[in-house]
Structure formats: C-alpha cells, structure tokens
Design a protein around this motif. Structure first.
Motif, PDB file in Angstrom:
ATOM      1  N   ASN A 220       0.823  -1.219   0.000  1.00 28.96           N
ATOM      2  CA  ASN A 220       0.000   0.000   0.000  1.00 28.96           C
ATOM      3  C   ASN A 220       0.854   1.265   0.000  1.00 28.96           C
ATOM      4  O   ASN A 220       0.483   2.267  -0.608  1.00 28.96           O
TER       5      ASN A 220
ATOM      6  N   HIS B  46       0.044   3.543  -3.059  1.00 32.21           N
ATOM      7  CA  HIS B  46      -0.904   4.633  -2.795  1.00 32.21           C
ATOM      8  C   HIS B  46      -0.316   5.878  -2.138  1.00 32.21           C
ATOM      9  O   HIS B  46      -0.841   6.968  -2.338  1.00 32.21           O
TER      10      HIS B  46
ATOM     11  N   GLY C  70      -6.693  -5.365   1.048  1.00 37.83           N
ATOM     12  CA  GLY C  70      -5.460  -5.415   1.854  1.00 37.83           C
ATOM     13  C   GLY C  70      -5.679  -5.033   3.303  1.00 37.83           C
ATOM     14  O   GLY C  70      -5.308  -5.777   4.218  1.00 37.83           O
TER      15      GLY C  70
END
Ligand code: ATP
Ligand code: MG
Length: 302
Positions: free
Chosen positions: A161, A165, A228
């Motif tokens: 992540n 992101h 996730g």
C-alpha cells in the motif's frame, strides 16, 4: 503501569524524557513540527539522554517523519544518545540511531534475525522487508510455512500500500516485534505520504480510515480489490490481536477483545501508520479470519 513521558522544545533543541511509545508519538511529532516547520531551525538537537524506554512500534513513524523533515526542510539532526547503556545499544540495533544520524551510525544488518527498522522505496524492497520478517520469525520460533501464511500476506499487503498509494517521498519504514512468551508477531508500517483520506477522496479523515478497512473499498476499482487493509484487520481480530490505522487526523483502532473505535485526533500524523498483530500459533487463521464475515481473497499469496 507507571509511565511517564515529556518533551521540551526550545531554540531547535528537543529534549525527550521517559517512556516513548506510540501513544506518546504525537507530543514528539508536534515538537518537531514546531521547531522545524514553524520556527524553521535548520539544525535540530534531538536529545534522548533522558529517554527511559522505547517500544518497537513507535520507531517506523518517528524515523519516517524525521527523514521526511530532512527531505522537505533540509534539517540535520545532532543526536544525543540515551544515558542508559542498554537502551543506547537497543536504539543502535533497532536501526533508529542510523536513521537519525546516518553519518555516525551504520545501517542495521538485514541478515540478522533480530528486528530492526527497514526502509523500502520500491516493490523489490517491499519483498525484501517481507522476506526478512518471515525468515526471522521462522528462525526464532518453531513454526511451519502454514503458520506464517497469514503474517506473510498481511506484511506484503500493508507494505504494498505504501508503494501503490502513499506517494511518500521517503518510502515506507517497517519493523516487526515478537510479543514475549507468545507467537504473536506485531508489524508496524509507516509512511509520510498524502494519507488515506486524500487517496480515497474523502474529506472527513476519520470517515476515510473507517472506509479504508471495509471490504472492497479502494481508490481504484480497475486495478485493485480493496482487500489489503480489510484482510489485515480481520486477521488481527481473528488472532485476538490489536490493529490500528492512523492517517492524518483519522484513527481506527481494534482492541484485543475486538472492540473497534474511530477517532478524529487532535495531532495529525503526516502520513499513514498501520500496526497489526498476527498470531502465528494458529495455522487456520486465514480460514477463520475469512469466516468472520465474507471470505477473503487470498489467492495472491498462497
Ligand atoms: N499507505 C497509504 N497511503 C495512502 N492511502 C492508502 C494507504 N494504504 C491504503 N490507502 C487507501 O486505502 C485504500 C484501501 O486499501 P486496501 O489495501 O484495503 O485496498 P487496495 O490497496 O486499494 O486494494 P488491494 O490491497 O486489494 O490491492 C486504498 O485504495 C487507498 O486509497
Ligand atoms: Mg492494498
């Protein structure tokens, strides 16, 4: 527990007293913000002479923010080490000393099986972090590959992540910690990126963290499944372990008993922190975690 924590800041000098843990991180990041971002001191004295103890989980967010301030505000740190000898060694071994003053202290050794904070900036480095956690746990506890499948899944999802992101200019920082007398592994991952609210396009930062842990919530339905954080949180709950997602002012907590809380914090963290505890004594965790609600999509790991 008799805990004490205090921070003094003045003229570019930050003095820390007592026990530094995740719950006291805000005081320290607020002091750093005041001295670096507001008062604009280019040289910061980080005085840990009176530090009494430190927990693993506070290290990734702290060093992440320190590196971020160096990158964005060009600050340098002079590090006053703890007076307490074993604690001084602990900070060196855990890699914290290196990320405060990289000229004076070597990078921690990734080959050793003891925990240390690890920086990762690429997908390849994400895999290195996951490998180090898994290999260290395998070496230090009598566990099979099946026992650590859930842990491996969670570490790779949470670190992934950061790369996918966060847009963190310093990448991510991760550490693991084996809880004494158990096979519960706690992992902490932090970045200094834009935060969950921004990537999800949700204005309310508490609402954003609450959304991010829901099944199927993602910033990009075309490329991602949105599993996730949901899966990691479910695995922690099935482990009877804690889970925390803090991003900017938003914080989502799950206690050992499984109680969930969402809060809008007064002091923001400049990015995202995830703490997740997984019990590696339970080889059926993935099945049980999935059965808490709907099944999880684990096909990516196993
Ligand atoms: N470190 C982070 N920084 C910023 N935003 C994040 C971070 N981690 C998660 N998010 C946000 O939370 C959303 C949900 O994360 P989650 O891991 O559950 O799903 P995903 O990454 O989108 O999909 P999948 O993990 O299934 O590939 C992400 O789409 C992103 O918007
Ligand atoms: Mg993800």
């Amino acid at each position: 527990m008799n805990e004490f924590f205090k921070v003094n800041n003045q003229a570019g000098e930050i003095q820390v007293f007592g026990d530094l843990r995740l719950s006291s991180l805000d005081k320290l990041t607020a002091a750093l913000h005041r001295e670096v971002v507001i008062a604009r001191y280019p040289d910061i004295v980080l005085d840990l002479e009176n530090l009494a103890s430190i927990t693993h989980s506070v290290i990734p967010p702290l060093v992440s923010y320190l590196r971020y301030l160096t990158q964005q505000h060009k600050v340098d740190y002079s590090f006053v080490q703890p007076r307490n000898g074993p604690l001084r060694e602990r900070l060196k071994n855990l890699g914290m000393s290196h990320y405060i003053d990289y000229r004076r202290f070597d990078k921690p050794n990734l080959k050793s099986s003891s925990p240390c904070v690890m920086q990762f900036l690429t997908n390849g480095e994400c895999d290195t972090v996951t490998d180090k956690v898994i290999n260290s746990v395998l070496r230090s506890a009598q566990l099979s590959r099946q026992h650590i499948a859930a842990l491996e899944w969670a570490v790779s999802e949470i670190t992934d992540n950061v790369i996918n992101h966060s847009q963190s200019p310093v990448g991510g920082f991760a550490i693991f910690n084996k809880i004494k007398n158990t096979n519960i592994i706690e992992i902490t991952v932090a970045d200094c990126g834009v935060g969950v609210a921004r990537t999800l396009g949700i204005r309310d930062e508490a609402e954003a963290v609450a959304q991010a842990v829901q099944e199927g919530v993602t910033r990009n339905k075309q490329t991602n499944q949105g599993n996730g954080l949901y899966g990691s949180y479910k695995l922690a709950s099935a482990s009877n372990g804690i889970f925390m997602l803090k991003s900017r002012h938003g914080a989502f907590f799950v206690s050992k008993g499984g109680d969930t809380r969402i809060r809008l914090e007064t002091v923001p963290f400049h990015g995202t922190i995830v703490v997740c505890q997984i019990d590696c004594d339970q080889p059926d965790l993935i099945e049980r975690g999935g059965h808490l609600q709907k099944p999880l999509a684990f096909e990516r790991v196993i």
